[in-house]
Scaffold this motif. Structure first.
Motif, short mmCIF file in Angstrom:
data_model
loop_
_atom_site.label_atom_id
_atom_site.label_comp_id
_atom_site.label_asym_id
_atom_site.label_seq_id
_atom_site.Cartn_x
_atom_site.Cartn_y
_atom_site.Cartn_z
N GLY A 112 44.72 -21.89 -17.73
CA GLY A 112 44.85 -23.27 -18.19
C GLY A 112 43.57 -24.06 -18.16
N ALA A 113 42.42 -23.39 -18.04
CA ALA A 113 41.13 -24.07 -18.00
C ALA A 113 40.49 -24.10 -19.39
N ILE A 114 39.51 -24.98 -19.54
CA ILE A 114 38.74 -25.07 -20.78
C ILE A 114 37.63 -24.03 -20.75
N PHE A 115 37.46 -23.29 -21.83
CA PHE A 115 36.39 -22.29 -21.88
C PHE A 115 35.03 -22.98 -21.73
N THR A 116 34.07 -22.24 -21.17
CA THR A 116 32.76 -22.80 -20.85
C THR A 116 32.06 -23.40 -22.06
N SER A 117 32.14 -22.74 -23.22
CA SER A 117 31.48 -23.26 -24.42
C SER A 117 32.05 -24.61 -24.82
N ALA A 118 33.37 -24.74 -24.76
CA ALA A 118 34.00 -26.02 -25.09
C ALA A 118 33.70 -27.07 -24.04
N MET A 119 33.64 -26.65 -22.77
CA MET A 119 33.32 -27.59 -21.71
C MET A 119 31.90 -28.13 -21.87
N ILE A 176 38.87 -50.91 -14.83
CA ILE A 176 39.07 -49.47 -14.99
C ILE A 176 38.88 -48.80 -13.63
N SER A 177 39.58 -47.70 -13.42
CA SER A 177 39.43 -46.94 -12.18
C SER A 177 38.45 -45.80 -12.41
N LEU A 178 38.00 -45.18 -11.33
CA LEU A 178 37.06 -44.07 -11.41
C LEU A 178 37.74 -42.78 -10.99
N CYS A 179 37.40 -41.71 -11.67
CA CYS A 179 38.03 -40.41 -11.46
C CYS A 179 37.04 -39.46 -10.79
N PHE A 180 37.49 -38.76 -9.75
CA PHE A 180 36.63 -37.86 -9.01
C PHE A 180 37.26 -36.47 -8.91
N ALA A 181 36.40 -35.49 -8.73
CA ALA A 181 36.86 -34.10 -8.64
C ALA A 181 37.38 -33.77 -7.26
N ASN A 182 36.87 -34.43 -6.22
CA ASN A 182 37.26 -34.10 -4.85
C ASN A 182 36.93 -35.27 -3.93
N LEU A 183 37.35 -35.15 -2.68
CA LEU A 183 37.17 -36.22 -1.71
C LEU A 183 35.70 -36.43 -1.36
N ALA A 184 34.92 -35.36 -1.35
CA ALA A 184 33.50 -35.47 -1.03
C ALA A 184 32.79 -36.39 -2.02
N MET A 185 33.18 -36.31 -3.30
CA MET A 185 32.58 -37.17 -4.30
C MET A 185 33.01 -38.62 -4.11
N VAL A 186 34.27 -38.82 -3.72
CA VAL A 186 34.77 -40.18 -3.47
C VAL A 186 33.98 -40.84 -2.34
N PRO A 237 42.77 -36.78 -9.50
CA PRO A 237 43.99 -36.41 -10.22
C PRO A 237 44.46 -34.99 -9.92
N ASP A 238 45.74 -34.78 -10.12
CA ASP A 238 46.31 -33.45 -10.00
C ASP A 238 45.94 -32.59 -11.20
N SER A 239 45.62 -33.24 -12.32
CA SER A 239 45.24 -32.53 -13.54
C SER A 239 43.98 -31.71 -13.31
N PHE A 240 44.12 -30.38 -13.40
CA PHE A 240 42.97 -29.50 -13.18
C PHE A 240 41.89 -29.75 -14.21
N ILE A 241 42.29 -29.97 -15.46
CA ILE A 241 41.32 -30.20 -16.52
C ILE A 241 40.53 -31.47 -16.26
N GLU A 242 41.22 -32.52 -15.85
CA GLU A 242 40.55 -33.80 -15.57
C GLU A 242 39.56 -33.66 -14.42
N ARG A 243 39.98 -32.99 -13.36
CA ARG A 243 39.07 -32.79 -12.22
C ARG A 243 37.89 -31.91 -12.61
N ASN A 244 38.15 -30.90 -13.42
CA ASN A 244 37.09 -29.97 -13.81
C ASN A 244 36.02 -30.69 -14.62
N VAL A 245 36.44 -31.53 -15.56
CA VAL A 245 35.47 -32.29 -16.35
C VAL A 245 34.68 -33.23 -15.44
#
Length: 253
Positions: free
Chosen positions: A24-31, A79-89, A142-150
């Motif tokens: 369910g991840a985005i391919f590297t080229s598209a990312m 607007i709110s801010l989106c982070f990949a993990n707690l360390a970034m927050v 977010p729980d969304s893997f794609i959102e966190r990955n980006v």
């Protein structure tokens, strides 16, 4: 990067479920394409926890103005801010016992926690970029893997993701991919957005039934204010924290 050609009204890249990896991840080229677009000041449509959202890098106040115009929100809406993990927050906000427990217990997940920012961060981050007048920002993992990955691809700037809502359906968050694209396309017809790059639209899978919950952690580490109840009930939050916070319903879009 300079060879990229962007369509203004249509997404330059449309990624459906069948275009994702088996996990369910985005391919590297598209990312990489998405990264380039966001770095150049464009936006993408991503699946979030409760529906589709418009994502962009929160570089300056123009980003908030662009997203609010695109989604027909009030220009002053925060607007709110989106982070990949707690360390970034932790690079942005002052954690206390309540905010740390909230983020550790309910994230990744459909919750926005409004907290005080660190004193060393510029005032422009809250007042102009996020649209806050009290030195706070809403943070999400977010729980969304794609959102966190980006979001994980960026370190200099953090990402914002704002829900796409349907004005013809009680302003509900849009969960249908084609409908989300349609609404964003309509927003792109605004003459003030003609030069904004729409890099990609990515289809998601399953979403939470309700909108995300928004809570505000006050200066008192033992108090909490409910801004908007959503998928995670306030009672569940109170129970998990083992505290008796005061609360009030406020406008937060």
């Amino acid at each position: 990067m300079n060879n990229l050609q962007y369509s203004m009204i249509e997404p330059n890249l449309k990624i459906t479920r069948k275009d994702l990896t088996d996990s369910g991840a985005i391919f590297t080229s598209a990312m990489q394409h998405i990264k380039n677009c966001l770095s150049l000041g464009g936006f993408v449509l991503l699946p979030s926890d409760t529906g589709y959202s418009v994502a962009a890098l929160a570089k300056d106040k123009e980003v908030r103005r662009t997203i609010n115009t695109l989604l027909e929100r009030k220009l002053t809406d925060p607007i709110s801010l989106c982070f990949a993990n707690l360390a970034m927050v932790e690079e942005f906000i002052c954690l206390n016992s309540v905010s740390a427990s909230l983020l550790e217990t309910f994230t990744p997940g459909p919750i926005t926690v409004v907290c005080n920012v660190k004193e060393n961060l510029p005032k422009e981050l809250t007042s102009e970029v996020a649209g806050s007048d009290d030195r706070t920002i809403g943070v999400r993992i977010p729980d969304s893997f794609i959102e966190r990955n980006v979001a994980s691809w960026f370190t200099k700037y953090t990402m914002t993701t704002v829900a796409v809502r349907d004005p013809l359906d009680n302003n509900k968050i849009v969960k249908d991919f084609e409908q989300a694209i349609k609404i964003v396309k309509k927003g792109m017809e605004n003459e003030n957005l003609r030069n904004i790059m729409w890099g990609a639209a990515v289809e998601g899978k399953e979403f939470y039934a309700n909108q995300s919950t928004v809570v505000h952690v006050t200066g008192d580490a033992e108090k909490l204010k409910l801004v908007r109840e959503g998928d995670i009930s306030f009672e569940k939050i109170q129970s998990a924290l083992g505290i008796t916070p005061f609360w009030a319903i406020e406008e937060w879009t």
